[in-house]
Design an enzyme around this catalytic site. Structure first.
Site, PDB file in Angstrom:
ATOM      1  N   GLY A  16      19.387  -2.312 -25.009  1.00 26.64           N
ATOM      2  CA  GLY A  16      20.316  -2.404 -23.893  1.00 26.64           C
ATOM      3  C   GLY A  16      21.779  -2.385 -24.265  1.00 26.64           C
ATOM      4  N   ASP A  37      18.668 -10.824 -32.859  1.00 21.76           N
ATOM      5  CA  ASP A  37      17.761 -10.773 -31.714  1.00 21.76           C
ATOM      6  C   ASP A  37      16.450 -11.401 -32.143  1.00 21.76           C
ATOM      7  OD1 ASP A  37      15.976  -9.630 -29.491  1.00 21.76           O
ATOM      8  OD2 ASP A  37      17.868  -8.657 -29.001  1.00 21.76           O
ATOM      9  N   ASP A  67      16.842 -16.770 -32.471  1.00 27.03           N
ATOM     10  CA  ASP A  67      16.690 -17.283 -31.120  1.00 27.03           C
ATOM     11  C   ASP A  67      17.987 -18.020 -30.788  1.00 27.03           C
ATOM     12  OD1 ASP A  67      16.163 -18.679 -28.801  1.00 27.03           O
ATOM     13  OD2 ASP A  67      14.215 -19.437 -29.450  1.00 27.03           O
ATOM     14  N   VAL A  68      18.770 -17.463 -29.869  1.00 24.29           N
ATOM     15  CA  VAL A  68      20.099 -18.025 -29.604  1.00 24.29           C
ATOM     16  C   VAL A  68      20.045 -19.385 -28.920  1.00 24.29           C
ATOM     17  CG1 VAL A  68      21.217 -15.764 -29.514  1.00 24.29           C
ATOM     18  CG2 VAL A  68      20.379 -16.827 -27.382  1.00 24.29           C
ATOM     19  N   TYR A 171      20.390 -17.720 -11.862  1.00 22.02           N
ATOM     20  CA  TYR A 171      21.035 -16.663 -12.651  1.00 22.02           C
ATOM     21  C   TYR A 171      22.534 -16.599 -12.387  1.00 22.02           C
ATOM     22  CZ  TYR A 171      22.127 -12.064 -14.549  1.00 22.02           C
ATOM     23  OH  TYR A 171      22.691 -11.039 -15.266  1.00 22.02           O
ATOM     24  N   ILE A 204      22.992  -2.163 -14.598  1.00 21.79           N
ATOM     25  CA  ILE A 204      23.061  -1.252 -15.738  1.00 21.79           C
ATOM     26  C   ILE A 204      21.655  -0.775 -16.092  1.00 21.79           C
ATOM     27  CG2 ILE A 204      23.866  -0.963 -18.105  1.00 21.79           C
ATOM     28  CD1 ILE A 204      26.092  -1.588 -16.068  1.00 21.79           C
ATOM     29  N   THR A 206      19.038  -0.260 -18.289  1.00 20.34           N
ATOM     30  CA  THR A 206      18.572  -0.709 -19.600  1.00 20.34           C
ATOM     31  C   THR A 206      17.080  -0.995 -19.528  1.00 20.34           C
ATOM     32  OG1 THR A 206      18.865  -3.077 -19.173  1.00 20.34           O
ATOM     33  CG2 THR A 206      20.809  -1.861 -19.972  1.00 20.34           C
ATOM     34  N   PRO A 207      16.423  -1.151 -20.673  1.00 23.00           N
ATOM     35  CA  PRO A 207      15.004  -1.503 -20.641  1.00 23.00           C
ATOM     36  C   PRO A 207      14.720  -2.793 -19.872  1.00 23.00           C
ATOM     37  CG  PRO A 207      15.610  -0.756 -22.826  1.00 23.00           C
ATOM     38  CD  PRO A 207      16.895  -0.856 -22.045  1.00 23.00           C
ATOM     39  N   MET A 208      15.685  -3.703 -19.796  1.00 18.42           N
ATOM     40  CA  MET A 208      15.463  -4.954 -19.087  1.00 18.42           C
ATOM     41  C   MET A 208      15.490  -4.758 -17.575  1.00 18.42           C
ATOM     42  SD  MET A 208      17.178  -8.689 -19.832  1.00 18.42           S
ATOM     43  CE  MET A 208      18.865  -8.262 -19.432  1.00 18.42           C
TER      44      MET A 208
END
Length: 263
Positions: A16, A37, A67-68, A171, A204, A206-208
């Protein structure tokens, strides 16, 4: 002189917007990159794309599974970056998740926590770690001799951190938090020659987002440009904010949404 003589660290870099950002840094002459990531296969793909645009052996891009949401893993990420390259100059905090598309009474505490732990706490942890490292660095020279900074942080927020939409309180709240965190940090660290800004993408491609195209269609139709944006269009804005061409931009929430928020 390159606009990007320093070290770029990008979270969410497996796909993405963050993947496009990492590849764009390499395309524009940044030769030292740290990619983070949880998706190791995606990180390997990003490394391949960097080789394609920069040329074999022209850019060093290390991949660090991270993992953030883990303070320990974020600390380890920055220790690895500094051990490898000595500093971090452009930190792009792009790891995130989409909405659960539920109203508040239907949202479970676990769903709320997952969204906010990744989108807000994860961004705070990586931004915090970047700032701590940048405080210890000397400023880099700039492309045209204007005063440099110790580093530039770009946090990926959202148009939905500025306006609301139905069935997205968790969100929208998480992204509003990122925007205001960015503003507060920009105030606090201006005296330390660190610039901190955010980018607020709209819908946008993106794959998500692709699996949620039907849910996102109303948002696409609201925006005057009536289309999804591309990851590259967002990456271009991120790179501007990271560069010394944005030397007087501080605490901004740059909207990249095809006009969604002006309606």
């Amino acid at each position: 002189m390159s606009l990007y003589p320093g070290v770029a660290l990008i979270t969410g870099a497996a796909s993405g917007i963050s993947q496009a950002t990492a590849v764009s840094f390499a395309r524009e002459g940044c030769t030292k990159l740290v990619l983070a990531d949880r998706d190791e296969a995606g990180l390997a793909r990003t490394q391949q794309l960097i080789v394609q645009v920069a040329g074999e052996g022209k850019a060093a891009a290390i991949a660090v599974k991270t993992d953030v949401t883990s303070a320990e893993q974020v600390e380890a990420l920055f220790l690895r970056a500094v051990a490898e390259f000595g500093r971090v100059d452009y930190a792009v905090n792009g790891a995130g998740v989409l909405s659960n598309n539920k109203r508040s009474h239907d949202t479970t505490p676990d769903e709320f926590d997952r969204i906010n732990v990744i989108n807000y706490r994860g961004c705070w942890l990586t931004s915090r770690a970047a700032i701590k490292q940048m405080l210890s660095q000397d400023p880099l020279p700039t492309h045209d001799g204007r005063p440099g900074v110790r580093g530039s942080v770009v946090n990926i927020a959202s148009q939905l951190g500025i306006v609301g939409r139905p069935a997205a309180p968790a969100y929208c709240g998480s992204k509003a938090a990122v925007i205001n965190m960015t503003k507060c940090d920009a105030i606090d660290y201006s005296r330390d020659a660190i610039r901190i800004n955010s980018v607020c993408p709209g819908v946008i491609d993106t794959p998500m987002t692709q699996p949620n195209a039907s849910v996102l269609e109303p948002a696409i139709s609201i925006a005057p440009m009536e289309r999804m944006g591309t990851a590259q269009e967002v990456a271009d804005c991120v790179l501007f904010l990271a560069s010394s061409k944005a030397s007087f931009v501080q605490g901004a929430a740059m909207v990249v949404d095809g006009g969604y928020t002006i309606n």
